[in-house]
Scaffold this motif. Structure first.
Motif, short mmCIF file in Angstrom:
data_model
loop_
_atom_site.label_atom_id
_atom_site.label_comp_id
_atom_site.label_asym_id
_atom_site.label_seq_id
_atom_site.Cartn_x
_atom_site.Cartn_y
_atom_site.Cartn_z
N ARG A 36 -22.57 10.44 -73.65
CA ARG A 36 -24.04 10.39 -73.75
C ARG A 36 -24.51 8.95 -74.00
O ARG A 36 -25.36 8.42 -73.31
N ARG A 37 -23.91 8.34 -75.03
CA ARG A 37 -24.35 6.99 -75.42
C ARG A 37 -24.06 5.98 -74.30
O ARG A 37 -24.84 5.07 -74.05
N ASP A 39 -23.95 6.51 -71.02
CA ASP A 39 -24.90 6.59 -69.90
C ASP A 39 -26.32 6.20 -70.32
O ASP A 39 -27.09 5.73 -69.48
N GLU A 40 -26.65 6.37 -71.59
CA GLU A 40 -27.94 5.83 -72.05
C GLU A 40 -27.94 4.31 -71.89
O GLU A 40 -28.90 3.71 -71.43
N ILE A 59 -26.21 12.45 -68.25
CA ILE A 59 -26.80 12.87 -69.53
C ILE A 59 -27.28 14.33 -69.46
O ILE A 59 -28.05 14.69 -68.56
N GLU A 62 -22.61 16.77 -70.23
CA GLU A 62 -21.34 16.31 -70.81
C GLU A 62 -20.34 17.43 -71.09
O GLU A 62 -19.12 17.20 -71.08
N GLY A 86 -19.06 9.99 -67.00
CA GLY A 86 -18.56 10.90 -68.03
C GLY A 86 -17.17 11.41 -67.72
O GLY A 86 -16.32 11.55 -68.60
N ASP A 281 -28.79 21.91 -75.77
CA ASP A 281 -28.05 20.70 -75.46
C ASP A 281 -26.57 20.84 -75.85
O ASP A 281 -26.26 21.44 -76.89
#
Ligand SMILES: Cc1ncc(C[n+]2csc(CCOP(=O)(O)OP(=O)(O)O)c2C)c(N)n1
Length: 336
Positions: A36-37, A39-40, A59, A62, A86, A281
């Motif tokens: 997540r982090r 791809d942010e 995002i 995952e 990912g 999520d």
């Protein structure tokens, strides 16, 4: 229930056999938090024009990469697609060299000449992200067939989207894998859209996984927001492959939270349509289970801070790396 409408496999809690200990859950949470982090950060770097070429964020999706790749053996083959950062991280590729590749730098896993679309590392059995929709399925068939002819049993996982699921190559690959009983786990990450086209407007069945039996293989329809449900399906499919019973098709019902690619700012769905997915999520669902098991709150804080640091370090490493040398342009292009 008809064959076209199997139940979506979910888990309300954890499987009754207590198949996951605290370390398993923590490892999966960290893996998803890192994806997540990462791809942010990639999205942010793209808007700052630091990334040549397009990138497609994973995002929200995952649980798929994490739950599946937990089960791919060390000698297995991974075929990803362009939404594949990912997958690479879940396979254990080093985040700093993956980031350097995405930024087109010499220290990238492909020397900076592949980029986001072509993340590949043979040492990890990662035989490639791919910009060609549905390209990974026949390649997975080829790799497992080659291994089978050499007397090796090496399974493969091939990830693809709902749009890819109806391409001719996908049908041909799944058919042949079934005919030859190849150990391929086909994973359709159904995020509901192919760019702007809804899956409901282009896929003939409500559930892609329901096509499995038509190819002569098991079909699983799984809650793709739930890493435990994904992992349970992965265990079943890899066990099926290991027993010599051939391929499986797994459909993961999921959603991408961002636009199709960083370069496609126009979105075709409303915030209301996305909201129920964000409510479920992957990180939130898993955290709920871990809270119930008594995982202390500060473990989550520490883990999120630690993965943020890993990503910061990866960005620093990538930005410090030079672009590939002009003299190397034709290296790695042709096989000897
Ligand atoms: C063979 C081929 N046809 C068309 C394209 C253009 N294209 C790129 S992504 C995409 C949508 C694919 O959607 P889906 O398989 O659902 O995957 P998602 O992007 O949703 O993850 C298309 C049509 C392409 N890259 N390759």
């Amino acid at each position: 229930m008809s064959e076209n409408d199997p139940e979506v496999r979910r888990w309300d809690g954890l499987p009754p056999d207590d198949a996951y200990d605290d370390a398993d859950l923590r490892r999966m949470y960290r893996a998803m938090a890192l994806m997540r982090r990462f791809d942010e950060e990639v999205s942010e770097l793209w808007t700052r024009r630091l990334i040549p070429g397009p990138t497609h964020a994973y995002i929200g999706m995952e649980a798929g990469g994490c739950g599946m790749l937990e089960e791919l053996p060390a000698d297995g083959f991974l075929y990803s697609y362009y939404r594949g950062h990912g997958h690479a991280l879940a396979r254990g590729l080093p985040p700093d060299r993956v980031m350097a590749e995405i930024l087109g730098r010499a220290d990238g896993i492909c020397g900076g000449k592949g980029g986001s679309h072509h993340l590949t590392d043979v040492a990890f059995g990662h035989l490639g992200a791919n910009g060609i929709v549905a390209a990974g399925l026949p390649q997975a068939v080829g790799s497992t067939l080659a291994a089978q002819l050499a007397g090796d049993h090496r399974p493969a996982v091939a990830f693809f989207g709902d749009g890819a699921s109806s391409s001719g190559t996908a049908h041909e690959a799944m058919n042949l894998a079934s005919v030859w009983k190849l150990p391929v786990v086909f994973v359709c990450e159904n995020n509901g859209h192919a760019v702007s086209t809804r899956a409901t407007a282009m896929v003939s069945v409500q559930n892609v996984g329901a096509r499995g039996p038509a190819y002569g293989m098991p079909g699983h329809v799984v809650d793709g927001q739930d890493v435990i449900a994904v992992n349970q399906a992965a265990r079943a499919a890899f066990a099926h492959a290991a027993a010599g019973d051939g391929p499986s098709l797994i459909e993961l019902k999921t959603a991408r939270y961002r636009t199709h690619s960083a370069a496609n700012p126009v979105e075709y769905r409303s915030a209301e349509e996305l909201a129920p997915w964000i409510d479920r999520d992957p990180l939130t669902l898993l955290r709920g289970r871990m809270d119930a098991r008594g995982t202390p709150g500060d473990w989550f804080e520490r883990t999120l801070a630690e993965v943020a640091e890993v990503v910061d370090d990866a960005t620093r490493f990538a930005r410090d790396s030079p672009p590939p040398a002009d003299a190397d342009a034709l290296e790695d292009v042709y096989a000897a």
